[in-house]
Scaffold this active site. Sequence first.
Site, PDB file in Angstrom:
ATOM      1  N   SER A 220       0.822  -1.198   0.000  1.00 21.93           N
ATOM      2  CA  SER A 220       0.000   0.000   0.000  1.00 21.93           C
ATOM      3  C   SER A 220       0.860   1.254   0.000  1.00 21.93           C
ATOM      4  CB  SER A 220      -0.919   0.022   1.223  1.00 21.93           C
ATOM      5  OG  SER A 220      -0.170   0.260   2.406  1.00 21.93           O
TER       6      SER A 220
ATOM      7  N   GLU B 164       6.817  -0.118  -5.115  1.00 24.46           N
ATOM      8  CA  GLU B 164       5.713  -0.318  -6.060  1.00 24.46           C
ATOM      9  C   GLU B 164       4.451  -0.357  -5.221  1.00 24.46           C
ATOM     10  OE1 GLU B 164       2.770  -1.319  -7.887  1.00 24.46           O
ATOM     11  OE2 GLU B 164       3.518  -3.377  -7.765  1.00 24.46           O
TER      12      GLU B 164
END
EC number: 1.2.1.28
Length: 492
Positions: free
Chosen positions: A238, A259
């Site tokens: 997240s 990412e």
Amino acid sequence: MTRTQENTSLLKDSRWHHKIHSGGWTSGSGEDIAITEPATGETLGTIGGASPEDVKRAAKKAARAQKTWAAMKPTKRAGILRKAGLLFEQHAEELQSWVMRETGAIRPKAGLELHVAAQECYEAAALCTAPQGDVLATDDPRWSFSRRRPAGVVAVISPFNFPLILSIRSVVPALALGNTVLLKPDPRTPVTGGLMIARVLEEAGLPEDVLYLLPGGGDTGAAMTEAPEVRVVSFTGSTAAGRKVGEAASRNLKRAHLELGGNNALVVLPGADLDAAVSAGAFGSFMHQGQVCMSAGRHLVHESIRDEYVAKLAEKAKNMPVGNPNKESVAMGPIIDEGQRDNIHSIVENAQSQGAKVEAGGEYKKLFYSPTVLSNVSKNNTAWTDEIFGPVAPVMSFSSLEEAADIVNASDYGLSVGILGDVGPAMDLADMIDSGIIHINEQTVGDEATAPFGGTGASGTGSRFGGAQANIEAFTETQWLTVRSTIAEYPF
């Protein structure tokens, strides 16, 4: 069937139960982690938990082992990784069952994870012998080189949704390039995200002190970012958690490849094949229950076809079978846990209070959330602005390419965009959009071992995974090296 297939089961082996992998299978000093099947609540097994102290010890051992591993002949490292790819293929049936039961995946999704895992191993094997430097121009009488060297110890922290792919895409390139690796999978999916990788590489001949499997919670991950031996942190998860990882890595002068989340737009242009567009939209939003960073979280449909698109998408959603993928032929399985399910439902309920209309779904039984379509969604509706990470498809209309680009770019996220329709206008729109990935005439979800993957804005730091160039940049350091035939003369 090969002898390996006949005599070896990768996971029906008591050596890993209640254990971590740190220089061999050993007891961790953290709390054991029960492996739970979300579709039934059944406990599938128990794996050991790693404490921050386990991480500190592993990081020191990994640093000592790294020099030896990097000095191994590259063709030998490549052979281990090629064998790992073959083992993923040979044991696909056994491993697929675990992916389905532990992650709630339908069979095709589980098969995709295993296929990509094998391909990641094969691509990583090629990295071992890839060119890793350049000869530079120089005015001095010498040779001047730029060469890539292993970073050292790499920490990989992966999430629950595509745990095998999102772990192995960092683990095997890092190993191929001469690094040792500390791997912390999400505690909800420690088998798919960690154990099966460790067991495959173990069977492939990887020395036991090169990869460390350290399941645990946030304190375990934090210890990885703090360990001085770790030079690179590869984190997928997240945006909120990624910010913390990035802050810690920066404070400790480590590189962090982040990412993160996505609120990805699927744009349907006027004149698009509507049935094909609806099929693409349903896949983009509902595949793996929408628990994909690349899921189509925003459907942006031209005003001339919006109503028909909504009606067709809602009809498809109403007829999608949902259930236990290990027992039934279904299109969608369970949400990973109650916390994730409740967050999805809260966003759907808030969306309605803000004026959205539920055209399909909006309900759940246990962890099975029905595929949901929302219409009458405004730009400020939380279902439009937030990453839902569930099977929810909010739909909004646009009138011009410029308006579509403005709406897409208004999001803080910039991971993936799909554009459906005539290629000419789609290309024009693509040039107006800020996104790490753009697919024309495909939906938003896609990944290949050979393609650079990553986002912009709140979707990450612009790092990329996949393909030789991106992986070499991610997991090595650049060194400038010069060579003269004799000692240079100096004025001192």
